[in-house]
Enzyme design. Structure first.
Site, PDB file in Angstrom:
ATOM      1  N   ARG A 133      -7.677  19.911 -90.235  1.00 46.50           N
ATOM      2  CA  ARG A 133      -8.791  19.533 -91.132  1.00 46.50           C
ATOM      3  C   ARG A 133      -9.518  18.353 -90.505  1.00 46.50           C
ATOM      4  O   ARG A 133      -8.912  17.344 -90.166  1.00 46.50           O
ATOM      5  CB  ARG A 133      -8.230  19.156 -92.500  1.00 46.50           C
ATOM      6  N   ARG A 181      -1.767  20.391 -93.247  1.00 51.47           N
ATOM      7  CA  ARG A 181      -2.717  20.536 -92.145  1.00 51.47           C
ATOM      8  C   ARG A 181      -2.781  19.235 -91.362  1.00 51.47           C
ATOM      9  O   ARG A 181      -2.656  18.145 -91.934  1.00 51.47           O
ATOM     10  CB  ARG A 181      -4.110  20.878 -92.684  1.00 51.47           C
ATOM     11  N   GLU A 232     -18.575  24.855 -99.009  1.00 48.74           N
ATOM     12  CA  GLU A 232     -17.593  25.937 -98.994  1.00 48.74           C
ATOM     13  C   GLU A 232     -18.231  27.256 -98.565  1.00 48.74           C
ATOM     14  O   GLU A 232     -19.409  27.515 -98.821  1.00 48.74           O
ATOM     15  CB  GLU A 232     -16.982  26.115-100.390  1.00 48.74           C
TER      16      GLU A 232
END
Length: 282
Positions: free
Chosen positions: A83, A133, A91
């Site tokens: 990330r 992540r 999005e």
């Protein structure tokens, strides 16, 4: 810097440990004295032979990008997800949410830049998020800072979450420039600032949005400081982040813009702000 390590059987290993603190290519000089003891130093010595050593800093290892999920998330070869730190992009469509304006553009740009290519990662205070992540600033092998470039192109907004504030000034300056020149999302009707008072009157957008209003008072709790617009709407700033901001009194009775995500609890609406880049006087 002068480093001299005499009479140590494992001095070569110690040199490796020292050099691993840096990402360097260094010359080391090796010689053996009359007693048969081997020495190593970064300074030349009579009868010494030069040994060229290169040790990479683990934080600058090269990784290959397998795929790009969206504008701020990639997958490395081997399966690790990364990330991108300090930014957020709209999005893309998924089974959980609808696409947001600008999401596809950010993803496609990132694909062109990274997919199938090698990169390096630079970490901040936290190395992983709660999804496990990796959290990182991404650099191409020619030194291009991808997180920063996304902001410069108007494809991402600055989203600084404590304690990860590395490159905050560079990212904020890039955002100011992109906004001033109306690049990308800064020229999209979907992200035009709306009156914050509309939150209590109309259905609000759940994604990142921009709102404007005039705070009337300040409220303090042990955990947050609040800029209060009315009994139903406020901005909350964590007390431990307050030192990054101008005195909150400077915002009172002035028209300000806040950028972020609205949290609703029954008839109360609040926007969490962690960094001054999300709050400004207009």
């Amino acid at each position: 810097m002068k480093i001299f390590i005499p009479k140590l059987k494992n001095s070569w290993l110690l040199w490796i440990l020292l050099l691993s603190l840096f990402s360097v290519e260094a010359a080391i000089y090796e010689w053996t004295d009359a007693e048969g003891v081997t020495h190593y130093s970064d300074r030349p010595h009579p009868d010494a032979k030069e040994i060229q050593v290169k040790v990479d800093n683990p934080s600058h290892h090269e990784y290959e990008v397998e795929s790009v999920h969206d504008g701020d998330t990639i997958r490395l070869k081997g399966g690790e997800k990364v990330r991108l730190l300090g930014i957020n992009t709209p999005e893309i469509e998924s089974r959980f949410r609808s696409a947001e304006p600008g999401g596809d553009e950010a993803r496609d740009w990132l694909k062109f830049q990274l997919e199938g290519k090698k990169i390096t990662l630079e970490f901040d205070k936290e190395k992983r998020d709660h999804y496990q992540r990796l959290l990182a600033h991404i650099f191409t092998l020619d030194g291009t800072h991808i997180n920063l470039r996304l902001v410069e192109e108007g494809l991402a907004i600055v989203s600084l979450i404590p304690p990860n504030f590395k490159y905050s000034s560079q990212l904020t300056q890039a955002q100011n420039k992109a906004e001033a020149t109306k690049l990308g999302i800064w020229n999209m009707a979907a992200y035009t600032p709306q009156p914050i008072t509309k939150l209590a009157a109309e259905k609000y957008e759940k994604g990142w949005q921009r709102y404007w209003g005039t705070p009337a008072k300040i409220k303090q709790t042990q955990k947050y400081s609040y800029l209060v617009f009315n009994k139903n709407i406020d901005i909350r700033i964590p007390q431990k982040q307050l030192s990054y901001f101008d005195p909150l009194e400077n915002y009172l009775e002035k028209k300000i813009e806040v950028r972020g995500w609205v949290n609703r609890r029954q008839n109360h609406y609040s926007i969490l702000v962690n960094h001054p880049s999300s709050l400004k006087i207009i």
